[in-house]
Design a protein around this motif. Structure first.
Motif, short mmCIF file in Angstrom:
data_model
loop_
_atom_site.label_atom_id
_atom_site.label_comp_id
_atom_site.label_asym_id
_atom_site.label_seq_id
_atom_site.Cartn_x
_atom_site.Cartn_y
_atom_site.Cartn_z
N GLN A 1 -1.82 -2.64 13.75
CA GLN A 1 -0.63 -2.78 12.90
C GLN A 1 -0.86 -1.97 11.63
O GLN A 1 -1.84 -2.19 10.91
CB GLN A 1 -0.40 -4.25 12.54
N VAL A 2 0.05 -1.04 11.34
CA VAL A 2 -0.06 -0.21 10.14
C VAL A 2 0.69 -0.90 9.00
O VAL A 2 1.84 -1.33 9.16
CB VAL A 2 0.53 1.19 10.39
N ASP A 3 0.03 -1.02 7.86
CA ASP A 3 0.64 -1.65 6.68
C ASP A 3 1.54 -0.63 5.99
O ASP A 3 1.11 0.13 5.12
CB ASP A 3 -0.46 -2.13 5.73
N MET A 4 2.82 -0.62 6.39
CA MET A 4 3.76 0.35 5.85
C MET A 4 4.06 0.12 4.37
O MET A 4 4.32 1.06 3.62
CB MET A 4 5.06 0.32 6.66
N GLN A 5 4.03 -1.13 3.95
CA GLN A 5 4.29 -1.42 2.53
C GLN A 5 3.19 -0.81 1.67
O GLN A 5 3.45 -0.33 0.55
CB GLN A 5 4.39 -2.93 2.31
N ALA A 6 1.96 -0.83 2.17
CA ALA A 6 0.86 -0.22 1.43
C ALA A 6 1.04 1.29 1.34
O ALA A 6 0.70 1.91 0.32
CB ALA A 6 -0.48 -0.54 2.11
N ALA A 7 1.58 1.91 2.40
CA ALA A 7 1.84 3.35 2.38
C ALA A 7 2.88 3.69 1.32
O ALA A 7 2.75 4.68 0.59
CB ALA A 7 2.31 3.82 3.75
N LEU A 8 3.92 2.85 1.21
CA LEU A 8 4.96 3.09 0.21
C LEU A 8 4.41 2.86 -1.20
O LEU A 8 4.73 3.61 -2.13
CB LEU A 8 6.16 2.17 0.47
N SER A 9 3.57 1.83 -1.35
CA SER A 9 2.98 1.56 -2.67
C SER A 9 2.06 2.70 -3.09
O SER A 9 2.02 3.09 -4.26
CB SER A 9 2.20 0.24 -2.63
N LYS A 10 1.33 3.23 -2.11
CA LYS A 10 0.44 4.35 -2.40
C LYS A 10 1.23 5.58 -2.83
O LYS A 10 0.85 6.29 -3.76
CB LYS A 10 -0.38 4.67 -1.14
N ARG A 11 2.36 5.80 -2.17
CA ARG A 11 3.23 6.93 -2.54
C ARG A 11 3.83 6.71 -3.92
O ARG A 11 3.93 7.65 -4.73
CB ARG A 11 4.33 7.08 -1.49
N ALA A 12 4.24 5.48 -4.23
CA ALA A 12 4.81 5.18 -5.55
C ALA A 12 3.76 5.41 -6.64
O ALA A 12 4.08 5.91 -7.73
CB ALA A 12 5.32 3.75 -5.58
N GLU A 13 2.50 5.04 -6.37
CA GLU A 13 1.42 5.26 -7.34
C GLU A 13 1.23 6.75 -7.60
O GLU A 13 1.04 7.17 -8.75
CB GLU A 13 0.13 4.64 -6.80
N SER A 14 1.29 7.54 -6.54
CA SER A 14 1.16 8.98 -6.69
C SER A 14 2.32 9.56 -7.49
O SER A 14 2.13 10.41 -8.36
CB SER A 14 1.08 9.64 -5.31
N LEU A 15 3.53 9.07 -7.20
CA LEU A 15 4.71 9.57 -7.91
C LEU A 15 4.69 9.17 -9.38
O LEU A 15 5.15 9.93 -10.24
CB LEU A 15 5.98 9.03 -7.25
N SER A 16 4.13 8.01 -9.71
CA SER A 16 4.08 7.59 -11.10
C SER A 16 3.21 8.54 -11.92
O SER A 16 3.52 8.85 -13.08
CB SER A 16 3.55 6.16 -11.21
N GLY A 17 2.13 9.03 -11.34
CA GLY A 17 1.30 10.03 -12.01
C GLY A 17 2.04 11.34 -12.21
O GLY A 17 1.92 11.98 -13.26
#
Length: 626
Positions: A141-157
């Motif tokens: 099972q892939v944690d898709m919410q974690a993928a989105l959170s990781k992308r949001a963290e990158s975008l915040s930078g």
């Protein structure tokens, strides 16, 4: 009339010899084995490792069939599973002095018993699927919410950098889940920032709100962008799993998407579930950091002082410690490609990296500001970092191309580039379903499948010999030749045989004999109409060919449709089905006619043929076979 030229018999002999050679490895079976591969990319499995393995086995008094260095892994073939388990323990004690930081993967596996001379001809057995060979099946099972959170963290930078470049002042940037919140002192500044969002961050949608005296701008990922990010995360995880599983030496692993957020992994022949889990969980990430050049850091490197606050200690491959700053400048996410190469001036092996637009901009700024200082490139696996290289920055580096060099061999450059291309898991995964199919169950399935094919062949052969007499014998030999060719083709193509594939093999026998039934009945019809035996044989084969071709082509179209649109067991069935149709056309017509011509073609005055009883409907009389 019914004589083949020599070249046609040469084709038949070549097909027999090649088919026999490439089908032969399937009859030797598999032996229990222990496989040793590198747990880290920078660790090499070579002749020195081979010598260590042989010494450990000799010291433990374990008798082995064969120990070979096969590419990047060592395979130890043994007689039985008891010796296999003992060999694994002995090798682990010799190669893994620190189990918490393993340099090698020691796993149970199965290898072919084919003799060396067959292997030298590149003749290998066909791959067996999970249901026939045994192995492990995982549902992840892939944690898709974690993928989105990781992308949001990158975008915040990225947002922070863009606002700074545009001289837009803000009161703070924070990330709440998958949303980015930016606060401003006045509405005009917020409007300017919103324009930057709309221009540079097309994946984000913005909403304005008030937060006390501040003016807040909340950016969240758009639904279509979120779906795209999730799809990319799934594909990156599948690619990374492929690269990791290759280290286990698994023949034809199945790694495929199931649904929107799940991945199915099947590893045929792998008996060691724990090691399979270990490999699946492996990730490798790249980080670029600055080397701490302070006096305290130099003392820490020499072992005479403590590591300064804000820095960390890592080792190079040579064992030399390097003190690097905790601040991460770039990560593997900024890489678009990594390829091995050579330095144009020194001809030393290098790794050439291509960065994305964000990485190019950051790298240019950092190298401009730190000329003369050292930059460390670190590789992290299982949470443990290692310094790949720590070169001195000679000049500003722009253009998005970065070259890593220094004390690397060609093999090390290739391995490092491969690992960097593989990247890390884009999102965390967890195993939600696990199934282990033992070799004994696989052997039972093989036995059942073999018996179904064997009894099906025997029943068809007995019927053909009784009903068509000598022509039935020819048909049965052609059917056996068809089965030989089919097994040889599957082995040459290294196709995966599953239980549905064995069912298709049994079905192919019935379909293949249909061609000979059409030919034999056509010959009977010509004899019934008064044609001479030689003319009946010639006309029977010629006129039956068009019908055989049409029927096989239509069946092949259906098989190709299954192959194109099916998956899993359906696809395994379709592969054997399509190959069986093609081999049946060759064996049922070309090969069987060669046998008939060889037996009857040399007889100039042929009075009768052995093809069973021929009925004459108009008179009720019969012509008895010879």
């Amino acid at each position: 009339m019914n004589r083949y030229p020599v070249w046609k018999y040469v084709i038949i002999v070549i097909a027999l010899v090649v088919g026999g050679l490439y089908a032969l490895p399937n009859f030797f079976g598999e032996s229990p084995a222990v496989q040793v591969s590198a747990a880290k990319t920078l660790v090499k499995v070579d002749t020195n490792t081979l010598a260590q393995v042989e010494a450990a086995l000799k010291a433990a008094g374990i008798t082995v069939d064969q120990v070979v260095l096969d590419g990047t892994s060592i395979k130890v073939r043994l007689n039985d599973t008891d010796a296999q388990l003992k060999a694994k323990d002995a090798i682990q004690k010799a190669l893994l002095p620190d189990p918490s930081n393993p340099a090698y993967v020691v796993a149970l596996n199965l290898v072919s018993r084919s003799p060396a001379w067959l292997t030298g001809l590149h003749a290998a057995p066909m791959y067996l699927g999970l249901d026939l060979r045994g192995g492990v099946h995982f549902m992840l099972q892939v944690d898709m919410q974690a993928a989105l959170s990781k992308r949001a963290e990158s975008l915040s930078g990225d947002v922070r950098t863009s606002l700074r470049e545009k001289n837009i002042r803000h009161s703070g940037i924070s990330r709440e889940g998958q949303s980015i919140e930016v606060k401003f002192r006045d509405a005009a500044t917020r409007t300017q920032a919103k324009a930057v969002f709309q221009d540079q961050f097309t994946d984000l949608q913005t909403a304005e709100s008030a937060d006390g005296v501040d003016f807040k701008l909340t950016a969240s990922i758009k639904p279509d962008a979120a779906r795209r990010i999730q799809d990319q995360a799934l594909k990156q995880n599948i690619t990374t799993l492929h690269n990791r599983i290759n280290e286990l030496g698994v023949a034809e692993p199945v790694i495929q998407q199931q649904g929107l957020d799940r991945i199915v992994v099947q590893l045929p022949g792998v008996q060691d579930t724990a090691k399979a889990k270990d490999i699946l969980g492996r990730t490798a990430t790249l980080e670029v950091r600055m080397v701490d050049e302070s006096a305290e850091a130099r003392g820490a490197e020499a072992g005479t002082g403590m590591v300064p606050f804000g820095s960390e200690r890592y080792l190079e491959r040579s064992g030399q410690p390097v003190i690097v700053k905790k601040q991460v400048i770039l990560t593997g996410e900024n890489l678009t490609d990594a390829q091995p190469g050579f330095d144009g001036q020194t001809q030393e092996p290098t790794v050439n990296l291509n960065l994305d637009a964000k990485g190019t901009r950051i790298f240019r700024d950092v190298t401009r500001e730190n000329v003369g200082k050292r930059m460390a490139i670190l590789l992290f696996e299982k949470g443990k970092g290692e310094v790949v290289t720590a070169p001195v920055i000679r000049t500003e580096i722009g253009g998005g191309r970065v070259q890593i060099s220094g004390r690397m061999t060609t093999m090390e450059a290739n391995d490092t580039a491969l690992l960097l291309r593989a990247g890390s898991l884009a999102a965390p995964m967890e195993i939600i379903e696990e199934t282990t199919i033992g070799p004994s169950l696989g052997a039972e399935n093989i036995a059942k499948g073999f018996h179904s094919v064997a009894w099906g062949f025997l029943a068809v052969a007995v019927f053909m010999c009784i009903y068509y007499m000598l022509f039935g014998v020819f048909s049965s030999i052609a059917l056996a030749f068809n089965l030989l060719l089919l097994v040889a083709l599957l082995s040459m193509l290294q196709a995966t045989l599953t239980l549905p594939g064995m069912a298709a093999m049994a079905l192919v026998l019935g379909m293949a004999i249909d061609s000979n039934v059409l030919i034999n009945e056509r010959i009977r019809e010509e004899l019934r109409n008064g044609a001479s035996p030689q003319a009946a044989i010639h006309t029977g084969y010629d006129r039956a060919w068009a019908t055989i071709f049409d029927s096989n082509i239509t069946t092949l179209i259906a098989g190709l449709a299954l192959l194109a649109f099916g998956s899993g067991p359906v696809r395994g069935f379709a592969v054997v089905h399509c190959l069986g149709i093609m081999t049946s056309m060759f064996s049922g017509v070309f090969f069987s006619r060669g046998l008939v011509n060889l037996w009857y073609g040399r007889k100039n005055r042929l009075k009768s043929v052995s093809i069973g009883t021929i009925w004459r409907p108009e008179s009720g009389a019969t012509i008895k076979a010879e």
